[in-house]
Design an enzyme around this catalytic site. Structure first.
Site, PDB file in Angstrom:
ATOM      1  CB  SER A 143      38.435  42.448  45.760  1.00 49.18           C
ATOM      2  OG  SER A 143      38.683  41.825  44.517  1.00 49.18           O
ATOM      3  CE1 TYR A 168      35.351  45.854  43.267  1.00 51.56           C
ATOM      4  CE2 TYR A 168      37.050  44.300  42.558  1.00 51.56           C
ATOM      5  CZ  TYR A 168      35.930  44.590  43.313  1.00 51.56           C
ATOM      6  OH  TYR A 168      35.377  43.625  44.121  1.00 51.56           O
TER       7      TYR A 168
END
Length: 348
Positions: A143, A168
């Site tokens: 990501s 995350y």
């Protein structure tokens, strides 16, 4: 033809990737746990679009698609070690594309254990299964969030990414480190893709495009964070899918001489995958308003914890190595999403 496992195949990117792989003549096994992080009906409807009947789905059981004998779907958690191992042993995959993960920056602030379970333990199971079943290439989702406090623009895979600002992001950085370890120890070719704000038809309801569109249709205000002073490298789903396919066809081999942090003597590689053109949030909202023919009521708010003000992908690695060509204009992409949204929700 290759036999390819796509984890997260009921998700946004996984759904589109599966359809493209099938159209190119590959055999695909898709798995997804169909969790309730967002509307499960959207996930079931993606599966239905691909030919999977909701009533046929049973946990841990393979479902043959009614549209194509080359697509099977299994409802399965990555954390289910026993059945993940069984699946790999039975199917003998050529390539694995791991897109399944607990997503969302803000959700990680209140539900941290979900990220450790899915993104760390689940990814460990995928790595171990690849190790013991001679998978030729593991492609996995990282990501743009890994760049965290990095202020150097555009974000480059040569940059330091040791300062994540959400769990995350930390879990995705962990995936990159774990993948490198397995590439080095067990010679498994692995490629990590740092996705940048993917959007398009069948997109996620927790993302800005979906949230803004829904609110404007319902005559509700939209939440605009950092008072609109944000930029995102919005990347259309078709560009993302083509980039993934280019990558999975080209497993890394490792290098004798290391010149960049994204490279290794192990068969390991990291790429940014984005549009290479950041868009101002207010311009993005303007494109949505134009597509809808309706103005939004804006609720201006401060920057949320875990968010960054700007993302911008340096994708020269993918361009130079694999002829990646992101080309979708934001207004075209927003228009395509809007066409789908109106049809899906039967709106005038």
């Amino acid at each position: 033809m290759q036999k390819i496992l796509v984890t997260g195949s009921a998700g946004f990117i996984g759904f589109h990737l599966t359809n493209q792989l099938l159209s190119e003549g590959n055999k695909v096994i898709g798995i997804d746990n169909i969790n309730d992080y967002y509307d499960v009906n959207l996930k079931y409807n993606r599966l239905k679009e691909a030919g999977i009947n909701k009533n046929e789905i049973e946990y841990n059981k393979s479902v043959l698609s009614s549209k194509s004998s080359d697509y099977h779907f299994i409802q399965l958690n990555l954390e289910d070690q026993e059945n993940i191992y069984k699946l790999f042993e039975i199917e003998k995959f050529d390539v694995v594309v791991n897109l399944a993960a607990q997503a969302g920056v803000r959700y990680s602030l209140t539900n941290p254990h979900a990220y450790i379970s899915s993104n760390i333990l689940g990814f460990t199971n995928i790595l171990e299964a690849c190790r013991h079943n001679k998978v030729k290439h593991l492609v996995y989702a990282s990501s743009s969030s890994v760049y965290g406090l990095n202020r150097s623009m555009p974000f480059s895979t040569d940059d330091n990414v040791d300062h994540p600002i959400s769990l995350y992001a930390a879990s995705k950085k962990s995936n990159e480190l774990m993948a490198h370890t397995y590439s080095y120890l067990y010679h498994i070719p692995t490629t990590g893709l740092r996705f940048f704000t993917v959007y398009g038809p069948w997109g996620r309801p927790d993302m800005a495009l979906f949230l803004f569109t829904k609110a404007i249709f319902e005559n509700k205000p939209i939440d605009v964070y950092n008072h609109g002073k944000m930029e995102r490298d919005f990347t259309y789903i078709d560009d993302i899918v083509q980039g993934i396919i280019n990558v999975l066809r080209n497993p890394p081999k490792g290098k004798d001489r290391i010149e960049k942090p994204s490279e290794s003597i192990a068969p390991y590689k990291i790429y940014n995958i984005g549009n290479n053109t950041p868009v101002k949030l207010m311009d993005f909202i303007d494109a949505i308003e134009d597509a809808l023919g309706k103005k939004a009521t804006k609720n201006m708010l401060p920057l949320q914890p875990g968010d960054v003000e700007k993302t911008w992908a340096d994708v020269t690695g993918l361009i130079n190595d694999l002829d990646y060509k992101p080309s979708t204009d934001i207004r075209y992409g927003v228009g395509e999403f809007m066409n789908w949204y109106k049809e899906y929700y039967k709106l005038d």
